[in-house]
Design an enzyme around this catalytic site. Structure first.
Site, PDB file in Angstrom:
ATOM      1  N   CYS A   5      -8.507   0.882   1.623  1.00 51.07           N
ATOM      2  CA  CYS A   5      -8.414  -0.520   1.231  1.00 51.07           C
ATOM      3  C   CYS A   5      -9.140  -1.366   2.266  1.00 51.07           C
ATOM      4  O   CYS A   5      -9.272  -0.963   3.409  1.00 51.07           O
ATOM      5  CB  CYS A   5      -6.964  -0.956   1.187  1.00 51.07           C
ATOM      6  SG  CYS A   5      -6.012  -0.059  -0.044  1.00 51.07           S
TER       7      CYS A   5
ATOM      8  N   CYS B 112     -26.896   0.267   4.656  1.00 51.49           N
ATOM      9  CA  CYS B 112     -26.231   1.487   4.215  1.00 51.49           C
ATOM     10  C   CYS B 112     -26.608   1.719   2.758  1.00 51.49           C
ATOM     11  O   CYS B 112     -27.119   0.817   2.120  1.00 51.49           O
ATOM     12  CB  CYS B 112     -24.736   1.329   4.304  1.00 51.49           C
ATOM     13  SG  CYS B 112     -24.193   0.969   5.960  1.00 51.49           S
TER      14      CYS B 112
ATOM     15  N   HIS C 280     -30.363  -3.071   9.548  1.00 42.04           N
ATOM     16  CA  HIS C 280     -29.850  -1.776   9.120  1.00 42.04           C
ATOM     17  C   HIS C 280     -29.174  -1.932   7.767  1.00 42.04           C
ATOM     18  O   HIS C 280     -28.502  -2.926   7.521  1.00 42.04           O
ATOM     19  CB  HIS C 280     -28.845  -1.231  10.143  1.00 42.04           C
ATOM     20  CG  HIS C 280     -28.031  -0.098   9.621  1.00 42.04           C
ATOM     21  ND1 HIS C 280     -28.552   1.170   9.453  1.00 42.04           N
ATOM     22  CD2 HIS C 280     -26.757  -0.036   9.167  1.00 42.04           C
ATOM     23  CE1 HIS C 280     -27.621   1.954   8.933  1.00 42.04           C
ATOM     24  NE2 HIS C 280     -26.520   1.248   8.750  1.00 42.04           N
TER      25      HIS C 280
ATOM     26  N   GLU D  46     -25.388  -4.696  -2.392  1.00 47.68           N
ATOM     27  CA  GLU D  46     -24.146  -4.658  -3.152  1.00 47.68           C
ATOM     28  C   GLU D  46     -23.985  -5.708  -4.244  1.00 47.68           C
ATOM     29  O   GLU D  46     -23.486  -5.429  -5.315  1.00 47.68           O
ATOM     30  CB  GLU D  46     -23.021  -4.849  -2.144  1.00 47.68           C
ATOM     31  CG  GLU D  46     -21.714  -4.359  -2.564  1.00 47.68           C
ATOM     32  CD  GLU D  46     -20.864  -4.200  -1.319  1.00 47.68           C
ATOM     33  OE1 GLU D  46     -20.036  -5.066  -1.073  1.00 47.68           O
ATOM     34  OE2 GLU D  46     -21.079  -3.209  -0.585  1.00 47.68           O
TER      35      GLU D  46
ATOM     36  N   ILE E 291     -27.439   3.364  15.582  1.00 43.46           N
ATOM     37  CA  ILE E 291     -27.253   2.193  14.713  1.00 43.46           C
ATOM     38  C   ILE E 291     -26.347   1.138  15.338  1.00 43.46           C
ATOM     39  O   ILE E 291     -26.300   0.000  14.887  1.00 43.46           O
ATOM     40  CB  ILE E 291     -26.711   2.643  13.333  1.00 43.46           C
ATOM     41  CG1 ILE E 291     -27.597   3.747  12.754  1.00 43.46           C
ATOM     42  CG2 ILE E 291     -26.627   1.496  12.346  1.00 43.46           C
ATOM     43  CD1 ILE E 291     -29.077   3.395  12.643  1.00 43.46           C
TER      44      ILE E 291
ATOM     45  N   HIS F 180     -21.421  10.791   8.194  1.00 39.37           N
ATOM     46  CA  HIS F 180     -20.131  10.799   7.508  1.00 39.37           C
ATOM     47  C   HIS F 180     -19.444  12.151   7.594  1.00 39.37           C
ATOM     48  O   HIS F 180     -18.346  12.340   7.092  1.00 39.37           O
ATOM     49  CB  HIS F 180     -20.316  10.381   6.055  1.00 39.37           C
ATOM     50  CG  HIS F 180     -20.949   9.034   5.944  1.00 39.37           C
ATOM     51  ND1 HIS F 180     -22.316   8.867   5.957  1.00 39.37           N
ATOM     52  CD2 HIS F 180     -20.424   7.797   5.874  1.00 39.37           C
ATOM     53  CE1 HIS F 180     -22.588   7.579   5.883  1.00 39.37           C
ATOM     54  NE2 HIS F 180     -21.461   6.913   5.837  1.00 39.37           N
TER      55      HIS F 180
ATOM     56  N   ARG G  39       0.823  -1.225   0.000  1.00 40.56           N
ATOM     57  CA  ARG G  39       0.000   0.000   0.000  1.00 40.56           C
ATOM     58  C   ARG G  39       0.858   1.277   0.000  1.00 40.56           C
ATOM     59  O   ARG G  39       0.487   2.278   0.613  1.00 40.56           O
ATOM     60  CB  ARG G  39      -0.965  -0.011   1.198  1.00 40.56           C
ATOM     61  CG  ARG G  39      -2.037  -1.095   1.085  1.00 40.56           C
ATOM     62  CD  ARG G  39      -2.989  -1.067   2.267  1.00 40.56           C
ATOM     63  NE  ARG G  39      -2.318  -1.432   3.493  1.00 40.56           N
ATOM     64  CZ  ARG G  39      -2.742  -1.151   4.713  1.00 40.56           C
ATOM     65  NH1 ARG G  39      -3.869  -0.480   4.875  1.00 40.56           N
ATOM     66  NH2 ARG G  39      -2.072  -1.518   5.776  1.00 40.56           N
ATOM     67  N   GLU G  40       1.976   1.219  -0.717  1.00 43.50           N
ATOM     68  CA  GLU G  40       2.865   2.383  -0.741  1.00 43.50           C
ATOM     69  C   GLU G  40       2.161   3.633  -1.275  1.00 43.50           C
ATOM     70  O   GLU G  40       2.375   4.742  -0.778  1.00 43.50           O
ATOM     71  CB  GLU G  40       4.100   2.109  -1.611  1.00 43.50           C
ATOM     72  CG  GLU G  40       5.063   1.073  -1.062  1.00 43.50           C
ATOM     73  CD  GLU G  40       4.690  -0.363  -1.441  1.00 43.50           C
ATOM     74  OE1 GLU G  40       3.568  -0.573  -1.974  1.00 43.50           O
ATOM     75  OE2 GLU G  40       5.498  -1.269  -1.202  1.00 43.50           O
TER      76      GLU G  40
ATOM     77  N   TRP H 277     -18.794  -9.449   1.995  1.00 42.23           N
ATOM     78  CA  TRP H 277     -17.542  -8.768   2.291  1.00 42.23           C
ATOM     79  C   TRP H 277     -16.397  -9.741   2.570  1.00 42.23           C
ATOM     80  O   TRP H 277     -15.396  -9.398   3.176  1.00 42.23           O
ATOM     81  CB  TRP H 277     -17.741  -7.760   3.429  1.00 42.23           C
ATOM     82  CG  TRP H 277     -18.430  -6.507   2.947  1.00 42.23           C
ATOM     83  CD1 TRP H 277     -18.632  -6.151   1.640  1.00 42.23           C
ATOM     84  CD2 TRP H 277     -18.996  -5.454   3.736  1.00 42.23           C
ATOM     85  NE1 TRP H 277     -19.304  -4.947   1.571  1.00 42.23           N
ATOM     86  CE2 TRP H 277     -19.536  -4.503   2.844  1.00 42.23           C
ATOM     87  CE3 TRP H 277     -19.106  -5.222   5.104  1.00 42.23           C
ATOM     88  CZ2 TRP H 277     -20.178  -3.335   3.290  1.00 42.23           C
ATOM     89  CZ3 TRP H 277     -19.738  -4.059   5.540  1.00 42.23           C
ATOM     90  CH2 TRP H 277     -20.263  -3.126   4.639  1.00 42.23           C
TER      91      TRP H 277
HETATM   92  N1  GLN Z   1     -24.006  -1.686  13.613  1.00 45.57           N
HETATM   93  C1  GLN Z   1     -22.968  -1.192  12.775  1.00 45.57           C
HETATM   94  C2  GLN Z   1     -22.388   0.078  13.356  1.00 45.57           C
HETATM   95  O1  GLN Z   1     -23.096   0.820  13.943  1.00 45.57           O
HETATM   96  C3  GLN Z   1     -23.456  -0.911  11.373  1.00 45.57           C
HETATM   97  C4  GLN Z   1     -22.351  -0.426  10.485  1.00 45.57           C
HETATM   98  C5  GLN Z   1     -22.744  -0.238   9.038  1.00 45.57           C
HETATM   99  O2  GLN Z   1     -23.889  -0.179   8.699  1.00 45.57           O
HETATM  100  N2  GLN Z   1     -21.810  -0.125   8.160  1.00 45.57           N
HETATM  101  O3  GLN Z   1     -21.225   0.370  13.213  1.00 45.57           O
HETATM  102 ZN    ZN Z   2     -24.721   1.771   7.838  1.00 41.77          ZN
END
Ligand code: GLN
Ligand code: ZN
Length: 759
Positions: free
Chosen positions: A515, A643, A641, A604, A430, A694, A15-16, A560
């Site tokens: 990464c 994203c 939940h 995804e 969350i 974010h 990862r340089e 993932w």
């Molecule tokens: N429960 C996880 C958190 O709060 C959910 C993370 C996610 O949705 N990427 O970190």
């Molecule tokens: Zn999320």
């Protein structure tokens, strides 16, 4: 036969590039120093590919951030707000990628999206009506010449015009077709320039061709290349497709004046059939994508050689199925995995060896007599040691009714309303709370054996206690323990499941300098002991309010990870689902009454073609989730939940997960998803995130109330929850508390104004 590589990873073996770029962002090194690191990486990789006798070595597959962004910049597709900053070209580029805040101004980054069905993200170019598309960049030429100066002839790689137009966002009235003409001119100039500097081949990447195509798409594609290809002169043009097959336009596409066509034989389920049915045009080269660019298992030579020998094209080039960007660099960095395990893997550098071996084998009179072939056959005959008969039995014993939770949703909903007696518009988070430096430091100490397990646990218990005290002080209704014990929501579970393997340095670029290090599903998955129970039970013991149990769902864990290829994704998903189900039931048995099962990555891996959505994916993905929670009591509330709110198109499937409550990311998408929820009479209770986690910004009470008002117009107020849009682990404590205080305050105000209830 010849060999070709579609693209090579670019962050550097260790990862340089990532580290140098981050240093540059922090102003610790100069642009020239960053350029030097980049050059070293490029040159080293070209030489490596040359050593491995790759015939078509890519150039311009390097990027400081993203290849789509590079292409946009090459053709001057740069929104005015970035050029107006008056920064250097490199800094303008980075401003587009990650935003700019400083003395020259304040602009947000361009949007970032998932690159087809991968975990890589590209930057979304934006076209304004008055954007003048012109070839103004020199990157592809510079890098081609840079390689040439090293004595290496390369095949420059450029995102093709069709994919570029399909991925671009149009800000004004004009649409893709309106930009075709200037784009044709620009690509013609590109070809002319390559003629001038003597390139022999150029590769246009057109993965957008593997999606569902309309007639308009096909005529746009044909129009673009009919315009561009006459300018190719002595340069040979390779049309490179990947991530699927090009069934919607195969005949027309391969009939155009390309010199080579790259087809994906790994993810392109119909590629062989298309060749069988329509043949392959004479005089062109078939770049056969037979070495998987997305997964890390060894190639099965027996099968690959039979594909290569099927004789559809006169000239076949053995190629990777897509860029190797999606796999780690090299097994040489893995010192802890036993040889027995490693022999099953091929990362990017090992894939170069596979290409070389396949070349030799496909030219051999009798490949089966060759040592490399025999070794490969033996590898696939060997049983892995991580098979588990009990797991297999348990999966095959799953019955249809195991996917159904009873009683039905409505009945559960009213039971739960009585059980929990939560206020209207309940507030929650969350799951994770800020992973501050002390949390990371303690984990590192424990991992290095510097502190005992007990000391590490005691530290986390204290963190949990503080976190609960904070949430009670703020006045949240449904609490969480904060996830301090987790580094990553998949790795944490993988580490507690038999059948998982972890690498040391097998990083894969996710976006820009970010990464990820996906774990490997090596064998059958089994939970050997409860994973989350101890933490959740401890947390619940500290509060009278409901404490949410917190688990990662099977589809996200699978998506993932590097998946197995010897069993189906569905089978792996069910194995993981059973393991997580056991944890759900243990949590319930130990007094946890609300359990959240995160499916952050469910969207995804949705297939690129609509016709495959259910049959190839959602059918088992949704079932895997249902299997996780079907065994709980009616009064136990299941949350999930997600994203990325880009799931507007699969809302019925999400409702079908049959959770009681879903929270999701919505604050960045202008709440569009609410219309879709309303339209589909979404039954699940919902918590569309009321603020963006974010960003370090603290949302005001009024802002949150306004968001809630909008939400309550579209969503049944009895089903509405109030929460941030994702976990708080990347945030600082500084902004977290005031943000949550405002969130609770907003909920209280909203309750009063909405129901006249005085609280
Ligand atoms: N429960 C996880 C958190 O709060 C959910 C993370 C996610 O949705 N990427 O970190
Ligand atoms: Zn999320």
């Amino acid at each position: 036969m010849h060999t070709s590589v579609v693209g090579f990873p670019r962050v550097g073996r260790l990862r340089e590039l990532k580290f140098a770029t981050e240093k540059y962002f922090r102003k610790e090194i100069t642009a020239a120093e960053l350029e030097q690191t980049a050059k070293n990486i490029r040159v080293q990789q070209w030489n490596l590919q040359k050593e491995k006798e790759v015939d078509y070595i890519p150039s311009n597959d390097f990027s400081f951030y993203d290849g789509v962004l590079d292409t946009a910049v090459l053709f001057q597709i740069v929104p005015k707000c970035y050029t107006q900053l008056g920064l250097s070209p490199l800094d303008t580029y980075f401003a587009m990628a990650r935003g700019y805040q400083g003395e020259k101004g304040d602009v947000k980054a361009l949007a970032m999206k998932k690159w087809f069905n991968t975990n890589y993200h590209y930057i979304v170019p934006e076209l304004e009506d008055d954007t003048e598309i012109r070839l103004t960049g020199t990157k592809p030429f510079d890098e081609y010449l840079e390689a040439k100066a090293e004595g290496i002839e390369t095949k420059p790689v450029v995102v093709g015009p069709f994919t570029l137009l399909k991925l671009t966002k149009y800000l004004g009235e004009k649409k893709a077709a309106d930009f075709a003409e200037p784009l044709i001119t620009a690509y013609r100039e590109l070809l002319a320039k390559f003629n001038e500097i003597g390139a022999k081949w150029i590769q246009f990447d057109e993965p957008a061709l593997v999606r569902d195509l309309t007639d308009a798409d096909l005529s746009l594609f044909a129009g673009l290349y009919d315009g561009i290809l006459p300018a190719k002169g002595t340069v040979n043009v390779l049309l490179q497709t990947y991530f699927g097959d090009i069934r919607d336009g195969y005949e027309q596409i391969v009939g155009l004046d390309f010199d080579g066509i790259g087809l994906d034989f790994i993810e392109g389920k119909e590629t062989l059939k298309l060749l069988q049915t329509y043949g392959f045009p004479k005089g062109k080269r078939l770049f056969a994508g037979v070495v998987n660019g997305k997964n890390i298992w060894r190639n099965r030579y027996e099968q690959t050689l039979s594909t290569l020998k099927s004789g559809y094209a006169e000239e076949v080039v053995i190629s990777t199925s897509c860029s190797l960007l999606h796999v780690p660099y090299t097994l040489a960095n893995e010192s802890k995995l036993p040889e027995e395990v490693k022999q099953h893997f091929a990362f990017a550098e090992e894939k170069l060896e596979e290409l070389a071996q396949l070349k030799v084998l496909s030219e051999a009179k009798d490949a089966t007599k060759q040592a490399a072939y025999q070794k490969n056959v033996q590898l696939f005959e060997k049983r892995r040691n991580a098979e588990d008969v009990d797991v297999k039995k348990r999966v095959s014993a799953i019955q249809e009714e195991d996917f159904t939770r009873l009683p039905a949703f409505e009945e559960r909903e009213s039971i739960q309303k009585k059980t929990f007696q939560l206020p209207k518009f309940p507030t929650t988070t969350i799951g994770s709370f800020p992973q501050t430096a002390d949390v990371k430091a303690k984990r590192a100490e424990w991992k290095k054996g510097k502190i005992t397990e007990e000391a590490y646990k005691a530290f986390n218990r204290q963190k949990i206690a503080d976190c609960i005290a904070l949430q009670e002080e703020i006045g949240l209704d449904v609490l969480v323990h904060g996830e301090y014990e987790r580094n990553d929501m998949v790795e944490y579970f993988g580490a507690h499941l038999d059948g998982y393997l972890f690498t040391e340095k097998a990083w894969v670029q996710s976006y820009g300098t970010r990464c990820v290090k996906p774990p490997v599903i090596w064998g059958d998955i089994k939970r050997s002991e409860p994973i989350t129970v101890e933490w959740s039970v401890y947390a619940q013991s500290l509060t009278k309010k409901p404490m949410k149990g917190m688990l990662t769902g099977p589809v996200t864990i699978l998506n993932w990870s590097f998946p197995r290829e010897d069993i189906s994704l569905k089978e792996s998903a069910y194995q993981i689902a059973l393991a997580i189900r056991d944890d759900v039931l243990d949590l319930e048995a130990n007094g946890i009454r609300i359990i959240q099962v995160d499916e952050a990555a469910l969207r995804e891996k949705l297939p690129l073609r609509k016709s495959d959505w259910y049959s190839e994916y959602l059918d088992w993905a949704i079932k895997a989730f249902r299997l996780v929670h079907s065994g709980v009591k009616p009064e136990t509330q299941i949350h999930t939940h997600m994203c990325y709110s880009e799931f507007t198109d699969i809302i019925p499937a999400i409702d079908d997960m049959d959770a009681d409550v879903i929270t999701f990311e919505a604050s960045r998408s202008d709440l569009q998803i609410l219309d879709a929820l309303q339209e589909h009479h979404f039954k699940t209770e919902v918590g569309p995130g009321v603020y963006d986690i974010h960003s370090p910004r603290v949302p005001s009470v009024q802002e949150i109330v306004t968001a809630l008002e909008k939400m309550a117009e579209k969503v049944d107020p009895d089903k509405l929850w109030v929460n941030p849009d994702c976990g708080l682990k990347t945030r600082g404590t500084k902004e977290t508390k005031p943000s949550l205080v405002n969130l609770v305050q907003a909920a209280v105000q909203f309750r009063e104004s909405h129901s006249g209830e005085k609280l």
